[in-house]
Design a protein around this motif. Structure first.
Motif, PDB file in Angstrom:
ATOM      1  N   THR A 229      46.347  14.564  13.483  1.00  0.00           N
ATOM      2  CA  THR A 229      45.524  15.767  13.628  1.00  0.00           C
ATOM      3  C   THR A 229      44.462  15.773  12.534  1.00  0.00           C
ATOM      4  O   THR A 229      44.787  15.610  11.357  1.00  0.00           O
ATOM      5  CB  THR A 229      46.375  17.039  13.494  1.00  0.00           C
ATOM      6  OG1 THR A 229      47.381  17.050  14.517  1.00  0.00           O
ATOM      7  CG2 THR A 229      45.503  18.293  13.630  1.00  0.00           C
ATOM      8  N   ALA A 230      43.198  15.920  12.941  1.00  0.00           N
ATOM      9  CA  ALA A 230      42.106  16.109  11.978  1.00  0.00           C
ATOM     10  C   ALA A 230      41.881  17.608  11.902  1.00  0.00           C
ATOM     11  O   ALA A 230      41.249  18.191  12.779  1.00  0.00           O
ATOM     12  CB  ALA A 230      40.846  15.385  12.449  1.00  0.00           C
ATOM     13  N   HIS A 231      42.442  18.245  10.893  1.00  0.00           N
ATOM     14  CA  HIS A 231      42.497  19.699  10.825  1.00  0.00           C
ATOM     15  C   HIS A 231      41.110  20.333  10.935  1.00  0.00           C
ATOM     16  O   HIS A 231      40.181  19.944  10.232  1.00  0.00           O
ATOM     17  CB  HIS A 231      43.181  20.141   9.527  1.00  0.00           C
ATOM     18  CG  HIS A 231      44.620  19.727   9.456  1.00  0.00           C
ATOM     19  ND1 HIS A 231      45.594  20.324  10.203  1.00  0.00           N
ATOM     20  CD2 HIS A 231      45.230  18.740   8.749  1.00  0.00           C
ATOM     21  CE1 HIS A 231      46.763  19.755   9.945  1.00  0.00           C
ATOM     22  NE2 HIS A 231      46.566  18.781   9.065  1.00  0.00           N
ATOM     23  N   GLY A 232      41.010  21.272  11.861  1.00  0.00           N
ATOM     24  CA  GLY A 232      39.761  21.982  12.081  1.00  0.00           C
ATOM     25  C   GLY A 232      38.756  21.226  12.934  1.00  0.00           C
ATOM     26  O   GLY A 232      37.681  21.739  13.236  1.00  0.00           O
ATOM     27  N   THR A 233      39.117  20.002  13.341  1.00  0.00           N
ATOM     28  CA  THR A 233      38.166  19.185  14.101  1.00  0.00           C
ATOM     29  C   THR A 233      38.738  18.706  15.424  1.00  0.00           C
ATOM     30  O   THR A 233      38.217  19.015  16.495  1.00  0.00           O
ATOM     31  CB  THR A 233      37.729  17.954  13.271  1.00  0.00           C
ATOM     32  OG1 THR A 233      37.230  18.395  12.017  1.00  0.00           O
ATOM     33  CG2 THR A 233      36.652  17.172  14.011  1.00  0.00           C
ATOM     34  N   GLY A 234      39.809  17.930  15.367  1.00  0.00           N
ATOM     35  CA  GLY A 234      40.352  17.377  16.599  1.00  0.00           C
ATOM     36  C   GLY A 234      41.470  16.406  16.311  1.00  0.00           C
ATOM     37  O   GLY A 234      42.362  16.681  15.511  1.00  0.00           O
TER      38      GLY A 234
END
Length: 244
Positions: A229-234
């Motif tokens: 998970t790329a937090h805040g992105t995707g």
């Protein structure tokens, strides 16, 4: 620059005078130049020709530039530069999130625009990421972590020979991540790539599909070995992929 190596640029602009003037700049600099005044004609050109870079005006009649951008990104990795006005800050940000490589703001300096296009063409050709690039998901068998994916049957097989069938949505999402392994893909980008229906800003379809994929792959959010998970992105596919 010989004919075979001549870069191809598609200019999508509904103002005829601006379209022709910009096209003349690129033609004089040795580019194979294509022109379109709306999204439908642009789509036809993209299907019939190998384009290196597309210049998309956001404010097109009918289907706007952002919609066209979504459609292109679901099918191709060509270079895309958005042409916006000063008041298009939100659209510009959305465009970058959807996969545009760059943007210029009207009124722009033609020399600056041509430098941006030249640099983008060089980067695309040096990495082989243009329209001629073969996607990993085009190979019949893919290997990652302890899994093998049969792309024709949408079937996962573990190293212990346990098999798991993927739904169409799960398969499209997994192959979209694999095709861009190592890259962060936004939820909007992923939703556009799996396609099939309209989507909305607060749509949680991607998160639901990611959770289902992780469960089938034995991956977890806290200890992700395959999909991070790329937090805040995707999301980003982090496992090494090999193909046959």
């Amino acid at each position: 620059m010989d004919h075979m190596s001549k870069p191809a640029v598609l200019i999508v602009e509904d103002e005829i005078a601006s379209l022709n003037l910009l096209a003349s700049y690129f033609e004089n600099d040795g580019y194979q130049t294509y022109k379109a005044t709306d999204s439908d004609s642009a789509s036809s050109i993209l299907q019939e020709n190998n384009i290196d870079v597309a210049l998309l005006d956001i404010n097109l009649p009918g289907k706007d530039g952002l919609t066209l951008l979504r459609e292109i990104r679901s099918q191709s990795d060509i270079g895309i530069i958005l042409v916006t006005s000063k008041r298009d800050d939100i659209d510009r940000i959305v465009g970058l999130e959807l996969g545009a490589d760059d943007y210029v703001t009207k009124p722009y300096n033609p020399r600056e625009l041509m430098v941006r296009v030249k640099n983008l063409v060089q980067r695309i050709r040096s990495t082989g990421s243009g329209s001629a690039k073969k996607r990993l998901s085009e190979h019949k068998h893919l290997q990652f972590a302890e899994w093998q994916l049969n792309t024709g049957r949408r079937l996962l097989t573990s190293s212990e020979n346990e098999q798991c069938q993927l739904t169409e949505g799960e398969y499209k999402l997994l192959t979209a991540l694999i095709d861009h392994a190592g890259e962060v893909l936004s939820r909007d980008n992923l939703m556009n790539q799996i396609g099939g229906r309209d989507w909305f800003p607060n749509d949680r379809t991607i998160d639901v599909l990611i959770a289902r994929l992780r469960k089938k792959l034995g991956d977890t959010r806290d200890e992700a070995r395959i999909i991070n998970t790329a937090h805040g992105t995707g999301y980003i596919f982090v496992a090494e992929v090999q193909h046959e």
